[in-house]
Design an enzyme around this catalytic site. Sequence first.
Site, mmCIF file in Angstrom:
data_model
loop_
_atom_site.group_PDB
_atom_site.id
_atom_site.type_symbol
_atom_site.label_atom_id
_atom_site.label_comp_id
_atom_site.label_asym_id
_atom_site.label_seq_id
_atom_site.Cartn_x
_atom_site.Cartn_y
_atom_site.Cartn_z
ATOM 1 N N LYS A 97 -13.424 -8.426 6.116
ATOM 2 C CA LYS A 97 -11.696 -8.266 5.819
ATOM 3 C C LYS A 97 -12.020 -8.830 5.003
ATOM 4 O O LYS A 97 -11.233 -10.596 5.215
ATOM 5 C CB LYS A 97 -11.533 -8.811 6.469
ATOM 6 C CG LYS A 97 -10.677 -7.323 8.212
ATOM 7 C CD LYS A 97 -10.502 -6.223 7.778
ATOM 8 C CE LYS A 97 -10.588 -4.932 8.259
ATOM 9 N NZ LYS A 97 -10.005 -3.875 7.452
ATOM 10 N N ASP A 160 -6.284 0.050 4.433
ATOM 11 C CA ASP A 160 -7.005 -1.386 3.187
ATOM 12 C C ASP A 160 -6.610 -1.116 1.879
ATOM 13 O O ASP A 160 -5.699 -1.514 0.785
ATOM 14 C CB ASP A 160 -8.553 -0.895 3.100
ATOM 15 C CG ASP A 160 -9.163 -1.906 2.362
ATOM 16 O OD1 ASP A 160 -9.543 -2.932 2.951
ATOM 17 O OD2 ASP A 160 -9.513 -1.387 1.164
ATOM 18 N N GLU A 164 -4.254 -3.759 -0.152
ATOM 19 C CA GLU A 164 -4.365 -5.188 -1.437
ATOM 20 C C GLU A 164 -3.461 -4.568 -2.246
ATOM 21 O O GLU A 164 -3.714 -5.569 -3.346
ATOM 22 C CB GLU A 164 -6.054 -3.748 -1.915
ATOM 23 C CG GLU A 164 -5.998 -2.838 -2.637
ATOM 24 C CD GLU A 164 -7.584 -2.665 -2.157
ATOM 25 O OE1 GLU A 164 -8.505 -2.722 -1.853
ATOM 26 O OE2 GLU A 164 -7.949 -1.458 -3.001
ATOM 27 N N GLU A 341 -6.207 -11.042 6.461
ATOM 28 C CA GLU A 341 -7.084 -11.378 6.085
ATOM 29 C C GLU A 341 -6.496 -12.080 4.305
ATOM 30 O O GLU A 341 -7.474 -12.696 3.566
ATOM 31 C CB GLU A 341 -7.207 -10.085 4.969
ATOM 32 C CG GLU A 341 -7.973 -10.080 3.822
ATOM 33 C CD GLU A 341 -8.962 -8.561 3.509
ATOM 34 O OE1 GLU A 341 -9.450 -8.014 2.572
ATOM 35 O OE2 GLU A 341 -8.152 -7.407 4.917
#
Length: 442
Positions: A97, A160, A164, A341
């Site tokens: 992470k 993920d 992002e 994260e």
Amino acid sequence: MKEIGLRKGSASFNEARAAGFTEENGTLGDIWETVSGSDLLLLLISDAAQADNYEKIFSHMKPNSILGLSHGFLLGHLQSHGIDFPKNISVIAVCPKGMGPSVRRLYVQGKEVNGAGINSSFAVHQDVDGRATDVALGWSVALGSPFTFATTLEQEYKSDIFGERGILLGAVHGIVEALFRRYTENGMSEEMAYKNTVECVTGIVSRTISTKGMLSVYNCLTEEGKKEFDAAYSASYYPCMDILYECYEDVACGNEIRSVVLAGRRFYEKDGLPACPMGKIDQSRMWKVGERVRAARPAGDLGPLHPFTAGVYVALMMAQIEVLRKKGHSYSEIINESLIEAVDSLNPFMHARGVSFMVDNCSTTARLGSRKWAPRFDYILTQQAFVAVDNSAPLNQDLLSNFMSDPVHGAIEVCAQLRPTVDISVPQDADFVRPELRQGKN
């Protein structure tokens, strides 16, 4: 025996040799020879390269061998074409992470500090002989991950790639651009606007959320500050959610994955040399201001806590948490991808180097996503949220009440106990190493 396999002509050969891998002792060689001879293949090439080379990779793998991935992108690419991995191999993933360089630095730091490392998730997609789970967990231990949580390869790539483009990079890029422009247009100096946007988010807000949770950001504000936070949160939550839902569904249906594959083909020739390289953003006004601010910043300064900025950022964080929750992700994955994260890994790096550094230097998949989605968050906040605030729109009291009582806060408390004992390792920057660890305590 460990062996690194690289394509012919790769500049990484010299780096591998410097680390002690050599052709003479059989620990360094051609990528296809390495694939053919491996019982465990850790495929760490770029996402776009995996998409372009998976058929050749699969054809070279030994039956009953194990394919190890650090990200589930390849599964998403295969699913978009209606296919899956070969049934005669096991498929696992261990997904740190944080950024690759940080994974390495924290691993090295772990020799000196107990618990140094970046948390990971692990997944077992296929297990042909019963070894896959043990191998995945062993790989995670070998990375130095203090804590590893279970997921599936599909859930990992969706959360993920979505994350992002959301709060980890794209959305935070978009909101600080919108807030910086708003503050300067309202008469704030450029330096103060930068401090009250980027420095606020990547510094004091991130540190407070990391150590005490989101509610503590709100509770430490003055009564007047709480009113500003409430207005920003109430106006920003649903516009952020609007873009986040669209983004998640674009990831889930394969649109974002296809765009990354196409970008990889645009940016690189067949021999690996840049053909149409991605431009940088660090020369624009806001990021030049940021250079001046960071150069003059005292060591350990986390920036001011601006209540309006905090309200927008926490609204984004809560909206992303809610999208992942409604899409069926577990709390461990939701909190890691939407909170830990961000505040423990990427934001501290951005505090040290600037958001522009992260946008310009992370993976092609993340850089492309940030450039595509950051303007969407910028526009929707400017065109809807800020307009609502300026027009004194009524607060959404139900939304604010739900934030205060949301069960995610309890889950965050549990997950906060499962964080590394040190913060992200940033080269030549000690601001984010806990004071007690600078004194040698574990």
